[in-house]
Write a protein that holds these residues in place. Structure first.
Motif, short mmCIF file in Angstrom:
data_model
loop_
_atom_site.label_atom_id
_atom_site.label_comp_id
_atom_site.label_asym_id
_atom_site.label_seq_id
_atom_site.Cartn_x
_atom_site.Cartn_y
_atom_site.Cartn_z
N TRP A 32 0.97 -1.34 -0.16
CA TRP A 32 0.02 0.17 -0.01
C TRP A 32 0.97 1.05 -0.03
O TRP A 32 0.55 2.20 -0.62
CB TRP A 32 -0.90 -0.21 1.35
N ALA A 48 -5.55 -0.49 -8.08
CA ALA A 48 -6.60 0.42 -7.70
C ALA A 48 -6.52 1.49 -6.68
O ALA A 48 -6.82 2.75 -7.12
CB ALA A 48 -7.81 -0.31 -7.30
N PHE A 49 -5.75 0.97 -5.91
CA PHE A 49 -5.49 2.28 -4.91
C PHE A 49 -4.19 3.25 -5.40
O PHE A 49 -4.68 4.36 -5.21
CB PHE A 49 -4.34 1.36 -3.50
N THR A 50 -3.37 3.00 -6.07
CA THR A 50 -2.57 3.71 -6.95
C THR A 50 -3.53 4.63 -7.91
O THR A 50 -2.98 5.97 -7.44
CB THR A 50 -1.56 3.15 -7.50
N VAL A 51 -4.17 4.12 -8.67
CA VAL A 51 -5.06 5.07 -9.62
C VAL A 51 -5.88 6.02 -8.68
O VAL A 51 -6.02 7.03 -8.87
CB VAL A 51 -6.00 4.25 -10.25
N MET A 52 -6.46 5.66 -7.53
CA MET A 52 -7.41 6.26 -6.68
C MET A 52 -6.67 7.69 -6.07
O MET A 52 -7.08 8.76 -6.14
CB MET A 52 -8.03 5.53 -5.59
N VAL A 53 -5.23 7.29 -5.58
CA VAL A 53 -4.59 8.18 -4.96
C VAL A 53 -4.20 9.28 -5.98
O VAL A 53 -4.21 10.66 -5.78
CB VAL A 53 -3.10 7.46 -4.33
N PHE A 58 -5.31 9.92 -9.18
CA PHE A 58 -6.28 10.82 -9.72
C PHE A 58 -7.22 11.60 -8.68
O PHE A 58 -7.65 12.64 -9.08
CB PHE A 58 -7.44 9.87 -10.43
N GLY A 59 -7.13 11.39 -7.39
CA GLY A 59 -7.73 12.05 -6.34
C GLY A 59 -6.90 13.28 -6.32
O GLY A 59 -7.28 14.37 -6.04
N SER A 60 -5.74 13.13 -6.20
CA SER A 60 -4.82 14.27 -6.01
C SER A 60 -5.18 15.18 -7.33
O SER A 60 -4.85 16.51 -7.12
CB SER A 60 -3.37 13.94 -5.83
#
Length: 159
Positions: free
Chosen positions: A91, A139-144, A146-148
């Protein structure tokens, strides 16, 4: 029908096997007399040839062959270690250990296919750990990321 066995005899340490009396070989000093044959007929001992005789009465020495185990695949070890690191700390590392575990696991499977190297089980374990955790890590990497990006691009309302 069974024959009655005689009682203990101090001159013969072992009772005869059958009730049929028969000639015994002459006793050797310190060695008890062998059991009589079941049929009651004494047979001579087999002759000892010069080829089969060894000092102490043992047979020829046993030939021992040492076989070296195949070398361990380093890629299999690295795949397993990276798979475990991906489970424990993937993570924080954005799934990079899981991706490397999958790549090195496939390379290790190719190395261990013909049997010249060992470590097939470790390669499979590294692949399983990598594949199971690579999806959630990506998925966690993409969310971090794209979220930023979305958070930086969205204007904040001014009061």
């Amino acid at each position: 029908m069974t024959y009655p066995q005689p009682g203990p005899d101090p001159t013969r340490p072992y009772p005869p096997v059958s009730g049929v009396p028969g000639p015994y070989p002459p006793p050797v000093s310190g060695v008890p007399a062998p059991y009589p044959p079941v049929s009651g007929v004494a047979r001579p001992y087999p002759p000892v040839s010069a080829v089969s005789y060894q000092p102490g009465g043992y047979g020829p020495p046993v030939q021992r062959i040492a076989v070296q185990a195949p070398l361990m695949s380093g890629m299999a070890t690295a795949s397993l270690v990276l798979g475990i690191l991906g489970v424990l700390g993937g993570w924080c590392l954005f799934g990079l250990p899981c991706v490397l575990a999958v790549i090195l696991g496939h390379v290790a499977l190719r190395e261990t296919r013909d049997g010249t190297r060992s470590g097939h089980g470790m390669a499979v374990a590294g692949l399983v750990l990598g594949y199971v955790f690579v999806g959630p890590m990506i998925a966690f990497t993409v969310m971090v990321f794209f979220g930023s990006i979305v958070g930086a691009a969205t204007p904040t309302p001014t009061p």
